[in-house]
Each structure stands twice: as structure tokens, then as C-alpha cells.
Design a protein around this motif. Sequence first.
Motif, mmCIF file in Angstrom:
data_model
loop_
_atom_site.group_PDB
_atom_site.id
_atom_site.type_symbol
_atom_site.label_atom_id
_atom_site.label_comp_id
_atom_site.label_asym_id
_atom_site.label_seq_id
_atom_site.Cartn_x
_atom_site.Cartn_y
_atom_site.Cartn_z
ATOM 1 N N VAL A 18 0.812 -1.247 -0.144
ATOM 2 C CA VAL A 18 0.045 -0.042 0.016
ATOM 3 C C VAL A 18 0.840 1.473 -0.004
ATOM 4 O O VAL A 18 1.904 1.328 0.571
ATOM 5 C CB VAL A 18 -0.962 0.105 1.132
ATOM 6 N N SER A 19 0.394 2.307 -0.681
ATOM 7 C CA SER A 19 1.183 3.485 -0.791
ATOM 8 C C SER A 19 0.033 4.710 -0.485
ATOM 9 O O SER A 19 -1.056 4.451 -0.615
ATOM 10 C CB SER A 19 1.728 3.859 -2.110
ATOM 11 N N ILE A 20 0.495 5.507 0.098
ATOM 12 C CA ILE A 20 -0.110 6.888 0.339
ATOM 13 C C ILE A 20 0.801 8.313 0.334
ATOM 14 O O ILE A 20 1.779 8.210 0.599
ATOM 15 C CB ILE A 20 -0.779 7.080 1.730
ATOM 16 N N THR A 21 0.045 9.373 -0.512
ATOM 17 C CA THR A 21 0.687 10.520 -0.679
ATOM 18 C C THR A 21 0.498 11.473 0.502
ATOM 19 O O THR A 21 -0.785 11.829 0.619
ATOM 20 C CB THR A 21 0.257 11.140 -1.966
ATOM 21 N N LEU A 22 1.277 11.868 1.225
ATOM 22 C CA LEU A 22 1.240 12.764 2.538
ATOM 23 C C LEU A 22 1.951 13.806 1.992
ATOM 24 O O LEU A 22 2.007 14.500 1.119
ATOM 25 C CB LEU A 22 1.448 12.080 3.818
ATOM 26 N N THR B 212 -7.793 14.323 0.373
ATOM 27 C CA THR B 212 -6.914 14.482 -0.586
ATOM 28 C C THR B 212 -5.788 13.268 -0.547
ATOM 29 O O THR B 212 -5.542 12.562 -1.242
ATOM 30 C CB THR B 212 -6.075 15.667 -0.733
ATOM 31 N N TYR B 213 -5.603 13.045 0.862
ATOM 32 C CA TYR B 213 -4.745 11.897 1.157
ATOM 33 C C TYR B 213 -5.306 10.591 1.056
ATOM 34 O O TYR B 213 -4.978 9.552 0.524
ATOM 35 C CB TYR B 213 -4.254 12.239 2.467
ATOM 36 N N ALA B 214 -6.626 10.527 1.458
ATOM 37 C CA ALA B 214 -7.427 9.396 1.171
ATOM 38 C C ALA B 214 -7.488 8.788 -0.300
ATOM 39 O O ALA B 214 -7.490 7.657 -0.679
ATOM 40 C CB ALA B 214 -8.768 9.360 1.825
ATOM 41 N N LYS B 215 -7.664 9.879 -1.246
ATOM 42 C CA LYS B 215 -7.651 9.630 -2.582
ATOM 43 C C LYS B 215 -6.539 9.017 -3.146
ATOM 44 O O LYS B 215 -6.370 8.564 -4.261
ATOM 45 C CB LYS B 215 -8.185 10.746 -3.337
ATOM 46 N N SER B 216 -5.311 9.284 -2.291
ATOM 47 C CA SER B 216 -4.123 9.010 -3.054
ATOM 48 C C SER B 216 -3.649 7.504 -2.576
ATOM 49 O O SER B 216 -2.652 7.059 -3.166
ATOM 50 C CB SER B 216 -3.144 10.253 -2.561
ATOM 51 N N VAL B 217 -4.449 6.883 -1.982
ATOM 52 C CA VAL B 217 -4.083 5.563 -1.460
ATOM 53 C C VAL B 217 -4.237 4.517 -2.775
ATOM 54 O O VAL B 217 -5.149 4.626 -3.478
ATOM 55 C CB VAL B 217 -5.130 5.041 -0.283
ATOM 56 N N SER B 218 -3.067 3.779 -2.906
ATOM 57 C CA SER B 218 -3.017 2.998 -3.830
ATOM 58 C C SER B 218 -2.331 1.851 -3.476
ATOM 59 O O SER B 218 -1.696 1.700 -2.563
ATOM 60 C CB SER B 218 -2.361 3.686 -5.156
ATOM 61 N N PHE B 219 -2.401 0.492 -4.311
ATOM 62 C CA PHE B 219 -2.017 -0.715 -3.980
ATOM 63 C C PHE B 219 -1.495 -1.453 -5.048
ATOM 64 O O PHE B 219 -1.616 -1.057 -6.441
ATOM 65 C CB PHE B 219 -3.334 -1.503 -3.640
ATOM 66 N N LYS B 220 -0.436 -2.161 -5.182
ATOM 67 C CA LYS B 220 0.261 -2.872 -5.875
ATOM 68 C C LYS B 220 -0.433 -3.660 -6.846
ATOM 69 O O LYS B 220 -0.237 -3.670 -8.010
ATOM 70 C CB LYS B 220 1.491 -3.587 -5.248
ATOM 71 N N GLU B 221 -1.237 -4.266 -6.152
ATOM 72 C CA GLU B 221 -2.198 -5.453 -6.883
ATOM 73 C C GLU B 221 -3.129 -4.761 -7.498
ATOM 74 O O GLU B 221 -3.699 -3.499 -7.011
ATOM 75 C CB GLU B 221 -2.811 -6.324 -5.857
ATOM 76 N N ALA B 222 -4.118 -5.216 -8.453
ATOM 77 C CA ALA B 222 -5.092 -4.509 -9.241
ATOM 78 C C ALA B 222 -6.512 -4.496 -8.182
ATOM 79 O O ALA B 222 -6.557 -5.518 -7.605
ATOM 80 C CB ALA B 222 -5.406 -5.419 -10.572
ATOM 81 N N SER B 223 -6.891 -3.107 -8.189
ATOM 82 C CA SER B 223 -8.406 -2.987 -7.340
ATOM 83 C C SER B 223 -9.349 -3.827 -7.882
ATOM 84 O O SER B 223 -9.545 -3.928 -9.186
ATOM 85 C CB SER B 223 -8.772 -1.528 -7.341
ATOM 86 N N SER B 224 -10.170 -4.338 -7.158
ATOM 87 C CA SER B 224 -11.458 -5.147 -7.575
ATOM 88 C C SER B 224 -12.746 -4.329 -6.970
ATOM 89 O O SER B 224 -13.810 -4.947 -6.609
ATOM 90 C CB SER B 224 -11.275 -6.536 -7.099
ATOM 91 N N ILE B 225 -12.719 -2.876 -6.583
ATOM 92 C CA ILE B 225 -13.801 -2.508 -6.247
ATOM 93 C C ILE B 225 -14.716 -2.570 -6.989
ATOM 94 O O ILE B 225 -14.635 -2.233 -8.210
ATOM 95 C CB ILE B 225 -13.486 -0.920 -5.681
#
Length: 290
Positions: free
Chosen positions: A160-164, A277-290
Motif C-alpha cells: 500500500v502507498s499513500i501520498t502525504l 486528498t490523502y485518502a484519494k491518493s491511497v493505492s495498492f500494488k495489486e489490481a483493485s477489484s472495487i
Amino acid sequence: MRYLTIQRNKSFVACLMKVKVYIEDPNSTEIKIQGVQCRKIGEIKNGEQQTFMIGDEKLRIYVIGDKLSKNYCCDFYEVPAGIENIFISGSCKYNPIRGNAFRFDGIPTEEMQYHRKKANKKGIAVFAVSIVIGIVIGLAAVLIPILSGPEEKVFTKSSVSITLNEDFKEEFHNGFAAVYGSNYMAVFMRNEKFNGDKEFATMTVDEYCQAVIETNGKDAETKHKDGLTYYEYTAASNNNYDYRYLCFTYKTESGFWLVQFAVEEDMYSIYEEDIFTYAKSVSFKEASSI
């Protein structure tokens, strides 16, 4: 001799900074705080409790941020003469002009109030002088960083990554995949994997969000904003401050993520936009299945 125990209540304010503890000692030449000769007896981290050996005489305990700001970013507690052990507590309070100074709990004496007001005036003066010096050194060099604010910074842990921003530092707490903190906000990230549970894997993000609310017994509801799913609630901490929690839920191919943001209730309106803004920046290495 007797024991003095100081509890530094956990707070997001100056959470990464250790405060320095000094004791009044007329025979010491180490440092003078507010005109009183003192010697250092220790340092205390955020949320930590320390016990020190002191004498039976009447004396003062000073807590400062550092030697440069010792006369305005400080507070003192007057220990009465006696043989009984002493327990006192306090925490750092948000006030950039005073350097987020430590404050002892309880009703301050008239002398403590006087020194706090005096320190506040000195802090304002130091702040004003700093601005003047900055202008003299170079207006552009001072104003550009102030206007632009801290630089964005990407934090990555596991998948998981997040831009702060550069104000945040990584912290470590049991039970969380990643934790980041600054002087005004904390971010907690938790992961629950499917681990072959097909029924769990069929849950939607909304269903998971509602399940988390019910499991934790929160008086909250599932909300949506800017494509995000979240809930929010307010809770009191052990330092008598109310904190606003915004908890965002995400779903990936392997499990669900809960990303919680915590900020003092009084400061929430200032940082609300940043949180989303921080919450929208959250990303994951694997493909999202939302």
C-alpha cells in the motif's frame, strides 16, 4: 529522598519530539531557565512515563523543548517540601508561536499563569524577530517555502502507498500494517485478507464499512464522497482532547483495507480537505477489484 513520576500524555502535537526535564539546582551551572539554575534529569517521549529521584526540599521541575527556546517553550511545576512521592502529568499543546510547549495538567498557580503569559509574549517576539531576519536575508527565500508549504511525499509499506507530505514520519504500532504521524494528524492502515473465505470476498466496500462500524460499536453511518467510502466519529483521548476520526475502506484482490485519519476536533475544519486528498491518493500494488 523521594520519587517524582511524570506522565507525558499521548498527543498528536509534537508527537515525534522528546521533551527535556530539568530540576532546580542552585549549585548547577548547566542551564538557567526563567532565571533559575537547573540541571537535566531526563527526557520523555510522547505517551511515556518516567520516574526520577529528587530531594525532600521545595523545588521546581521544568519541562522544555530545547535550549534555544527554553524561556518560552517551557512550563514549570513547583514541588512542595516533604517526603511523599509525587505524580504529575501533562502534554504538549498546539501553539506554533510557543513551539507547541509542554503544559502540566491541573489548575495553574498565579505564578505559573504569569510565566505562561510572559512566555507567550516572548514567543510572539521571537516569532516576529525571526520573520524580520528572514526578510533581511531574502524575502523570496522566506516567502516561497511558506506559501508552498511542505513538499508532497509518497510513503510505501508492503503493498500500500499513500501520498502525504514531508511533515509526516513513519511510526510503528502493533496491529497496523503502516502508521504515519505529524504534529497535527495520524494515519493508521490495517489490512484484512480474504484467506480463502469466499463469503468474505463477496462483500462490497459498503458492506465491509458497515461491518467495521458494527464490530467496533461506533455511532456512525457509511458515507460517500469523492468516490470514497468512509465513516466518521469523535472520541475523547486520555489527554482530555476530542479527536475526529475519518475511516476509509478499500477492497483489493486479496482483502480489505481500513485507513483511519485522526486529528484534534478543534483542528478538523483546517485539515478536512487534506484528509480527503490523502485518502484519494491511497493505492495498492495489486489490481483493485472495487
